[in-house]
Design a protein around this motif. Structure first.
Motif, mmCIF file in Angstrom:
data_model
loop_
_atom_site.group_PDB
_atom_site.id
_atom_site.type_symbol
_atom_site.label_atom_id
_atom_site.label_comp_id
_atom_site.label_asym_id
_atom_site.label_seq_id
_atom_site.Cartn_x
_atom_site.Cartn_y
_atom_site.Cartn_z
ATOM 1 N N LEU A 1 5.653 -4.101 0.841
ATOM 2 C CA LEU A 1 4.162 -3.646 0.990
ATOM 3 C C LEU A 1 3.534 -4.359 1.961
ATOM 4 O O LEU A 1 2.831 -3.663 2.879
ATOM 5 C CB LEU A 1 3.713 -3.974 -0.646
ATOM 6 N N TYR B 1 3.260 -9.146 -4.957
ATOM 7 C CA TYR B 1 3.642 -7.879 -4.763
ATOM 8 C C TYR B 1 3.643 -7.403 -3.482
ATOM 9 O O TYR B 1 4.553 -6.489 -3.047
ATOM 10 C CB TYR B 1 2.558 -6.908 -5.262
ATOM 11 N N LEU C 1 8.165 -1.533 -0.894
ATOM 12 C CA LEU C 1 6.808 -0.558 -1.191
ATOM 13 C C LEU C 1 7.195 0.296 -2.514
ATOM 14 O O LEU C 1 8.241 1.236 -2.351
ATOM 15 C CB LEU C 1 6.646 0.497 -0.284
ATOM 16 N N ASN C 2 6.389 0.212 -3.616
ATOM 17 C CA ASN C 2 6.349 0.777 -4.622
ATOM 18 C C ASN C 2 7.698 0.931 -5.310
ATOM 19 O O ASN C 2 7.842 1.830 -6.517
ATOM 20 C CB ASN C 2 6.153 2.519 -4.360
ATOM 21 N N GLU D 1 0.360 0.379 -10.657
ATOM 22 C CA GLU D 1 0.775 -0.598 -9.585
ATOM 23 C C GLU D 1 0.937 0.260 -8.374
ATOM 24 O O GLU D 1 0.406 -0.181 -7.352
ATOM 25 C CB GLU D 1 1.912 -1.213 -9.989
ATOM 26 N N LYS D 2 1.367 1.537 -8.310
ATOM 27 C CA LYS D 2 1.453 2.215 -7.387
ATOM 28 C C LYS D 2 0.060 2.694 -6.753
ATOM 29 O O LYS D 2 -0.308 2.808 -5.591
ATOM 30 C CB LYS D 2 2.158 3.606 -7.251
ATOM 31 N N ALA E 1 -1.488 -0.394 -4.979
ATOM 32 C CA ALA E 1 -0.935 -0.472 -3.762
ATOM 33 C C ALA E 1 -1.557 0.478 -2.812
ATOM 34 O O ALA E 1 -1.734 0.120 -1.623
ATOM 35 C CB ALA E 1 0.701 -0.395 -3.708
#
Length: 248
Positions: free
Chosen positions: A99, A137, A142-143, A150-151, A154
């Motif tokens: 991320l 994180y 990423l994801n 959480e996505k 982000a």
């Protein structure tokens, strides 16, 4: 007089040879927050994808102007570099890129400059604190393995770091519990503070709007813009639904 940022003239959009949008007009000025509401299948997400230049969404007529320049035929990468950001209803997983690295690369592509790692980490930490995200994180792919909430966090983290001129948030509060909606809303509110970036919030729920200042509300039904008004239109829809607009 407010400066126009986004202007859409009589936009017609096809998906797989079926017309979904039938001549949509919309204008958003710098620093404004607009809300786009409507029943399921109205074409709200289609408009978001068309504005971002997704090739699956074919513009057959009309034009899109951004900062006074026509961008109707530009690629998604070109639009992103110019300052348009789209958050997705269902963000995809990207194994192999963290991320943090994803955001840093996007920032460098947007600005055309190398960003010192320590400066980037400092800004990233501040943004993560707003969203109550653990710093770990940033080191995760990423994801990958992220929950729905959480996505979405982000995505808002990317918004806070990239600071786009126009952010299109597509059902950002979909599937989130009350606490997650509050956190995401706090991030959007933080983005609003500098009064430079504009927002187009696509939603059929109003939970995310409760703490936000809304300048204009629009109703899309059957691929047409059928109503526009101020924030009071949100309250009216909450009370009466979309029935009178779908009947039009």
């Amino acid at each position: 007089m407010a400066a126009s940022l986004l202007k859409i003239n009589q936009l017609h959009v096809n998906v797989e040879e079926k017309e979904i949008l039938h001549g949509v007009d919309l204008e958003i000025n710098k620093g404004e927050t607009h809300v786009l509401m409507g029943p399921n299948g109205a074409g709200k997400s289609t408009l978001g994808y068309a504005l971002m230049g997704n090739p699956r969404y074919e513009v057959t007529d009309g034009a899109i102007y951004f900062n006074g320049k026509e961008i109707t035929q530009e690629t998604p990468a070109e639009r992103a570099k110019e300052g348009i950001f789209l958050s997705f209803q269902n963000p995809i997983e990207v194994p192999g890129i963290t991320l943090g690295n994803f955001i840093r690369t996007a920032l460098e592509q947007r600005t055309g400059k190398r960003i010192r790692l320590w400066e980037f980490k400092k800004e990233l930490k501040k943004a993560m604190e707003v969203l109550q995200m653990d710093e770990s994180y940033a080191e995760r792919d990423l994801n990958v393995g992220f929950s729905g909430g959480e996505k979405k966090k982000a995505e808002i983290l990317q918004l806070l770091m990239l600071r786009p001129s126009l952010a299109i948030l597509d059902e950002t509060d979909s599937g989130l519990d009350v606490d997650a909606v509050r956190t995401v809303s706090r991030g959007v509110e933080e983005y609003q503070k500098d009064k430079k970036g504009a927002l187009l919030i696509i939603t059929h729920s109003t939970r995310i709007l409760e703490a936000l200042k809304v300048d204009q509300t629009h109703v899309l039904a059957d691929g047409r813009m059928v109503a526009s008004g101020d924030s009071s239109l949100v309250d009216e829809i909450n009370e009466n639904g979309f029935e009178k607009y779908t009947e039009q």
